[in-house]
Design a protein around this motif. Structure first.
Motif, PDB file in Angstrom:
ATOM      1  N   PRO B  76      32.807  54.074 -22.786  1.00  0.00           N
ATOM      2  CA  PRO B  76      32.727  55.208 -21.858  1.00  0.00           C
ATOM      3  C   PRO B  76      31.966  56.400 -22.435  1.00  0.00           C
ATOM      4  O   PRO B  76      31.226  57.078 -21.719  1.00  0.00           O
ATOM      5  CB  PRO B  76      34.196  55.567 -21.605  1.00  0.00           C
ATOM      6  CG  PRO B  76      34.959  54.325 -21.900  1.00  0.00           C
ATOM      7  CD  PRO B  76      34.200  53.650 -23.008  1.00  0.00           C
ATOM      8  N   LEU B  77      32.118  56.641 -23.737  1.00  0.00           N
ATOM      9  CA  LEU B  77      31.390  57.750 -24.354  1.00  0.00           C
ATOM     10  C   LEU B  77      29.892  57.498 -24.339  1.00  0.00           C
ATOM     11  O   LEU B  77      29.106  58.399 -24.059  1.00  0.00           O
ATOM     12  CB  LEU B  77      31.821  57.907 -25.815  1.00  0.00           C
ATOM     13  CG  LEU B  77      33.006  58.800 -26.123  1.00  0.00           C
ATOM     14  CD1 LEU B  77      33.220  58.845 -27.621  1.00  0.00           C
ATOM     15  CD2 LEU B  77      32.774  60.207 -25.595  1.00  0.00           C
ATOM     16  N   VAL B  79      28.310  55.579 -22.253  1.00  0.00           N
ATOM     17  CA  VAL B  79      27.846  55.640 -20.865  1.00  0.00           C
ATOM     18  C   VAL B  79      27.664  57.093 -20.430  1.00  0.00           C
ATOM     19  O   VAL B  79      26.652  57.462 -19.837  1.00  0.00           O
ATOM     20  CB  VAL B  79      28.838  54.904 -19.928  1.00  0.00           C
ATOM     21  CG1 VAL B  79      28.502  55.162 -18.475  1.00  0.00           C
ATOM     22  CG2 VAL B  79      28.836  53.404 -20.221  1.00  0.00           C
ATOM     23  N   GLN B  80      28.652  57.917 -20.760  1.00  0.00           N
ATOM     24  CA  GLN B  80      28.559  59.328 -20.379  1.00  0.00           C
ATOM     25  C   GLN B  80      27.346  59.978 -21.034  1.00  0.00           C
ATOM     26  O   GLN B  80      26.617  60.739 -20.402  1.00  0.00           O
ATOM     27  CB  GLN B  80      29.857  60.036 -20.780  1.00  0.00           C
ATOM     28  CG  GLN B  80      30.020  61.409 -20.167  1.00  0.00           C
ATOM     29  CD  GLN B  80      31.383  62.015 -20.481  1.00  0.00           C
ATOM     30  OE1 GLN B  80      32.412  61.594 -19.963  1.00  0.00           O
ATOM     31  NE2 GLN B  80      31.393  63.006 -21.352  1.00  0.00           N
ATOM     32  N   ALA B  81      27.112  59.659 -22.312  1.00  0.00           N
ATOM     33  CA  ALA B  81      25.954  60.215 -23.011  1.00  0.00           C
ATOM     34  C   ALA B  81      24.659  59.685 -22.402  1.00  0.00           C
ATOM     35  O   ALA B  81      23.682  60.429 -22.253  1.00  0.00           O
ATOM     36  CB  ALA B  81      26.025  59.871 -24.494  1.00  0.00           C
ATOM     37  N   GLN B  83      24.259  58.823 -19.316  1.00  0.00           N
ATOM     38  CA  GLN B  83      24.074  59.537 -18.051  1.00  0.00           C
ATOM     39  C   GLN B  83      23.429  60.894 -18.287  1.00  0.00           C
ATOM     40  O   GLN B  83      22.515  61.302 -17.575  1.00  0.00           O
ATOM     41  CB  GLN B  83      25.425  59.716 -17.345  1.00  0.00           C
ATOM     42  CG  GLN B  83      25.945  58.425 -16.725  1.00  0.00           C
ATOM     43  CD  GLN B  83      27.329  58.579 -16.104  1.00  0.00           C
ATOM     44  OE1 GLN B  83      28.206  59.237 -16.665  1.00  0.00           O
ATOM     45  NE2 GLN B  83      27.533  57.974 -14.950  1.00  0.00           N
ATOM     46  N   ALA B  84      23.925  61.589 -19.318  1.00  0.00           N
ATOM     47  CA  ALA B  84      23.357  62.906 -19.632  1.00  0.00           C
ATOM     48  C   ALA B  84      21.886  62.773 -20.016  1.00  0.00           C
ATOM     49  O   ALA B  84      21.054  63.585 -19.607  1.00  0.00           O
ATOM     50  CB  ALA B  84      24.155  63.565 -20.758  1.00  0.00           C
ATOM     51  N   ILE B  86      19.726  60.369 -19.156  1.00  0.00           N
ATOM     52  CA  ILE B  86      18.906  59.995 -17.993  1.00  0.00           C
ATOM     53  C   ILE B  86      18.672  61.202 -17.098  1.00  0.00           C
ATOM     54  O   ILE B  86      17.565  61.455 -16.629  1.00  0.00           O
ATOM     55  CB  ILE B  86      19.598  58.878 -17.181  1.00  0.00           C
ATOM     56  CG1 ILE B  86      19.677  57.601 -18.006  1.00  0.00           C
ATOM     57  CG2 ILE B  86      18.850  58.611 -15.871  1.00  0.00           C
ATOM     58  CD1 ILE B  86      20.709  56.628 -17.472  1.00  0.00           C
ATOM     59  N   GLU B  87      19.748  61.944 -16.876  1.00  0.00           N
ATOM     60  CA  GLU B  87      19.667  63.139 -16.038  1.00  0.00           C
ATOM     61  C   GLU B  87      18.590  64.087 -16.504  1.00  0.00           C
ATOM     62  O   GLU B  87      17.913  64.718 -15.712  1.00  0.00           O
ATOM     63  CB  GLU B  87      20.991  63.877 -16.156  1.00  0.00           C
ATOM     64  CG  GLU B  87      21.726  63.982 -14.870  1.00  0.00           C
ATOM     65  CD  GLU B  87      23.107  64.490 -15.173  1.00  0.00           C
ATOM     66  OE1 GLU B  87      24.061  63.825 -14.766  1.00  0.00           O
ATOM     67  OE2 GLU B  87      23.215  65.531 -15.866  1.00  0.00           O
ATOM     68  N   MET B 122      26.121  50.704 -16.389  1.00  0.00           N
ATOM     69  CA  MET B 122      27.265  51.542 -16.061  1.00  0.00           C
ATOM     70  C   MET B 122      26.862  53.001 -15.863  1.00  0.00           C
ATOM     71  O   MET B 122      27.539  53.749 -15.185  1.00  0.00           O
ATOM     72  CB  MET B 122      28.323  51.421 -17.141  1.00  0.00           C
ATOM     73  CG  MET B 122      29.015  50.075 -17.085  1.00  0.00           C
ATOM     74  SD  MET B 122      30.188  49.894 -18.412  1.00  0.00           S
ATOM     75  CE  MET B 122      30.803  48.253 -18.057  1.00  0.00           C
ATOM     76  N   ARG B 352      22.292  63.634 -27.633  1.00  0.00           N
ATOM     77  CA  ARG B 352      22.797  64.492 -28.711  1.00  0.00           C
ATOM     78  C   ARG B 352      24.233  64.192 -29.111  1.00  0.00           C
ATOM     79  O   ARG B 352      24.823  64.907 -29.888  1.00  0.00           O
ATOM     80  CB  ARG B 352      22.675  65.960 -28.297  1.00  0.00           C
ATOM     81  CG  ARG B 352      23.637  66.355 -27.201  1.00  0.00           C
ATOM     82  CD  ARG B 352      23.151  67.577 -26.498  1.00  0.00           C
ATOM     83  NE  ARG B 352      21.956  67.279 -25.739  1.00  0.00           N
ATOM     84  CZ  ARG B 352      21.250  68.187 -25.078  1.00  0.00           C
ATOM     85  NH1 ARG B 352      21.613  69.442 -25.115  1.00  0.00           N
ATOM     86  NH2 ARG B 352      20.196  67.822 -24.379  1.00  0.00           N
ATOM     87  N   TYR B 353      24.803  63.123 -28.553  1.00  0.00           N
ATOM     88  CA  TYR B 353      26.224  62.879 -28.742  1.00  0.00           C
ATOM     89  C   TYR B 353      26.527  61.733 -29.710  1.00  0.00           C
ATOM     90  O   TYR B 353      25.900  60.680 -29.639  1.00  0.00           O
ATOM     91  CB  TYR B 353      26.867  62.562 -27.393  1.00  0.00           C
ATOM     92  CG  TYR B 353      26.649  63.656 -26.381  1.00  0.00           C
ATOM     93  CD1 TYR B 353      27.354  64.851 -26.471  1.00  0.00           C
ATOM     94  CD2 TYR B 353      25.707  63.511 -25.348  1.00  0.00           C
ATOM     95  CE1 TYR B 353      27.141  65.872 -25.556  1.00  0.00           C
ATOM     96  CE2 TYR B 353      25.486  64.536 -24.431  1.00  0.00           C
ATOM     97  CZ  TYR B 353      26.203  65.711 -24.546  1.00  0.00           C
ATOM     98  OH  TYR B 353      25.986  66.719 -23.650  1.00  0.00           O
TER      99      TYR B 353
END
Lengths: 433, 433
Positions: B76-77, B79-81, B83-84, B86-87, B122, B352-353
């Motif tokens: 999940p981490l 994936v969230q990174a 997403q950031a 890609i955005e 995801m 950056r994560y």
């Protein structure tokens, strides 16, 4: 991982679920494009009800408490999302002041505050907690059951800034919904970031604005997925100037209830749903003393008018309500049970990211009643493990993750509506400098 | 949660650890400000060595494999990174093409590719895998031990774009370090995002550029924390035109080794460290056949010149090396052991994560030798659980999370250096449109 959730995950929502899973790349892209144009609320919690045949948000909270009910596994996700949020709003930030509700030493609520402090400390800020409760005149340590403590300090207001003794924050995070009205001490703070903005407070917000925005969002999203937006949304109507104790506005309310029940009946017939429709009657704002009621038939309204006026919840603070505007909202059954109690998932978001959630469970309530009442308990959902991530290829309905992804989608739809709502109601929207 | 890591976490790095923990809000703010000015590489893996008295990155990989060695909790981490990321790069993105290394059906590597596909699916993209291996002429399914499959499809190049049959990506993600040189099929793709950029490939990159950038970063970071930057950095020198087989450039190399060993000896004396200094000799780029060697004394260079020319790693592809430029880098001992093998943490970052990591463990190597060799195994670090989050108030050295946070800081410092490096070496940096 959360074994008692198995029972909460059976049931036939498969077609909608399949559409949402199939649409995942399109859905995520849709959200990305939304967030190019709109700003998500800083943090949001959305109550979702899953009736089996439909799935809809029933409440969006812009000042969520209950962060302590999320699992520790969600912490890194929340921290990462908090980092993203801070970066966007104020990368130079050093100091964050959290303003909690005036709940004194309520340890359950203070455990929530402690969790928020932890999240933002780990995101790299100096975090302190400032009370706007006039009763807090000196720093007070509140001991929590887990052995940690929260220090509540009295806020110090200067002409243009709010802070603590020897602590000047650049950002102020409200964790109080301001249901009793906006205190003057929070006004005219133009030099600091105040999050969420004051017009997100419950004394200013009107539920109809949110429902209106959500209606728009669900129509567009329904078009994207090729589904009837009703499957993810509640029909609603509005009645003005209702004062049940004094018998005012009852006619308008009756008409609204009748109108919504009729529409829902029609939808149930269209989909062959063999359930009794019901509506939820609640006041337009969160500060009213009107209780949240379930109405299954227009005749039940009569009983409501005969009830003595009473406070709906501990949080309601207006003593004499007088006439109030009322929302009549299609009720969404919950088909989920945890530990033999009725359950509804609550989805927690930080910035644009789903970071966790829990089931709100009430042992004494029915499938068609509000669960947000004293006596509710909270069962963490480990969204963070793999919860909000669908497993491609898994049989729909068979795997917990799939359903949680769906809840995260519905939660985020309500968050998009919330961003529309806050834009439309921003009192400073037309002030250009 | 990762019980065998207990032994990897003993030892006296407490003072540096305490500085880093105490400085957390300042450190996080420092990173936030860096990322306002600089763009992090799309994804990065950094090898960290913990000598007890110092802690430094020894390698930064811009095309990390090994995503399959991270725990599922980190998903999940990541994936969230993603997403950031890609955005930021291309919110309109629909299709992502992953270009893997030409390793055929190597299932361990392909499991890494499968994990990358999962992460970006995801995150909401249509993801397919395109092989630039001329041997791949039709789609090939590779079955993986966990029951999943990866489909390798031959890429299709048009004049301006790269894709697959019926698949036109807007973004191309390279998972091959291009050590053998940049294939023409990847050049002149001006309409698509190519990540990381071609000049991040090992046939173009020079280690000295990275070390130079890291030196600058560690000086500034050292000033922030009030520490000697040497505690987080390796001394290095450069020798040009070295061809050990033909006895060329040996003098320069000897001087460089002597220079670094002398400086390190001085530092060891200053800090009262009772260890034998050593250097690592490696070629400037990743495409050379020069083996990575540990040199403890200038005399050992002689032995090296007498060795038959040999390939350092399976990845090295240049057949006739000829003279090569060489880096002589202060060796950092590893004091960490997992399962009785020498271990070094590898920190994985997306955008950056910090999203996870593992220990690279080699049973047959010493504390002063490279572990990145055949025979290494990988022990996941559950950074995602609470791993990269320090527990405020925990005794330094006593709690695993504290040390992991520190590793994440060092990993991110190397990532900041990487962003400087890629900016400085960008061949298009001065092209303004």
């Amino acid at each position: 991982m959360v074994p008692h959730l198995v029972t909460a995950l059976t049931g036939p929502i498969n077609e909608l679920e399949q559409r949402i899973l199939d649409g995942m790349p399109a859905i995520e892209r849709w959200f990305r494009l939304e967030w190019m144009e709109h700003t998500p609320p800083f943090y949001t919690a959305v109550d979702v009800r899953n009736a089996g045949f439909k799935l809809a948000p029933v409440d969006a909270n812009f000042f969520p408490g209950g962060w302590n009910y999320l699992t520790t596994e969600m912490l890194p996700l929340a921290v990462q999302a908090a980092q993203a949020a801070i970066e966007k709003i104020c990368p130079e930030a050093r100091n964050l002041l959290v303003i909690p509700e005036n709940r004194g030493r309520n340890t359950s609520y203070m455990a929530n505050v402690a969790q928020l402090v932890r999240i933002f400390q780990m995101a790299g800020l100096n975090v302190r907690v400032g009370s706007i409760d006039p009763a807090v005149k000196s720093p007070k340590k509140v001991d929590l059951p887990d052995g940690s403590t929260v220090c509540l300090e009295p806020v110090v207001r200067t002409k243009r800034r709010l802070g603590l003794k020897n602590f000047d924050p650049c950002t102020i995070l409200l964790n109080t919904d301001l249901a009793a009205g906006t205190p003057g001490i929070l006004e005219d703070l133009h030099e600091q970031y105040l999050l969420p903005p004051l017009h997100a407070g419950w004394s200013v917000r009107r539920k109809s604005n949110h429902l209106h925005s959500y209606e728009e969002v669900s129509k567009r999203f329904g078009k994207l997925l090729g589904i009837d937006p009703w499957l993810i949304q509640s029909i609603y109507a509005r009645a003005e100037g209702v004062d049940l104790a004094r018998g005012k506005g009852v006619e308008g309310l009756t008409a609204a209830v009748d109108q919504v029940l009729t529409k829902v009946r029609r939808k149930y017939k269209e989909y062959g749903i063999n359930e009794k429709p019901f509506v939820i009657v609640k006041s337009e704002n969160g500060a009213s003393s009107l209780p949240i009621s379930t109405i299954r038939d227009v005749k039940e309204l009569e009983a409501l008018t005969k009830k003595p006026r009473q406070k709906a919840m501990a949080g309601a603070t207006t003593d004499d309500a007088g006439p109030t505007d009322v929302i009549v909202q299609e009720g969404v059954l919950t088909r989920e049970r945890v530990h033999d109690g009725m359950a509804e998932p609550v989805v927690y978001m930080m910035d644009r990211y789903v970071v966790g959630g829990f089931y709100r469970v009430h042992p004494d309530r029915g499938a068609d009643e509000s669960l947000a009442l004293p006596g509710a308990s909270f069962v963490p959902l480990a969204f963070s493990q793999s919860g909000h991530l669908p497993q491609p290829g898994a049989k729909p309905g068979a795997s917990a993750p799939n359903r949680f992804y769906m809840y995260g989608v519905i939660g985020r739809l309500a968050m998009v509506a919330a961003s529309y709502e806050l834009e439309a109601t921003n009192p400073e929207a037309e002030v250009y400098e």
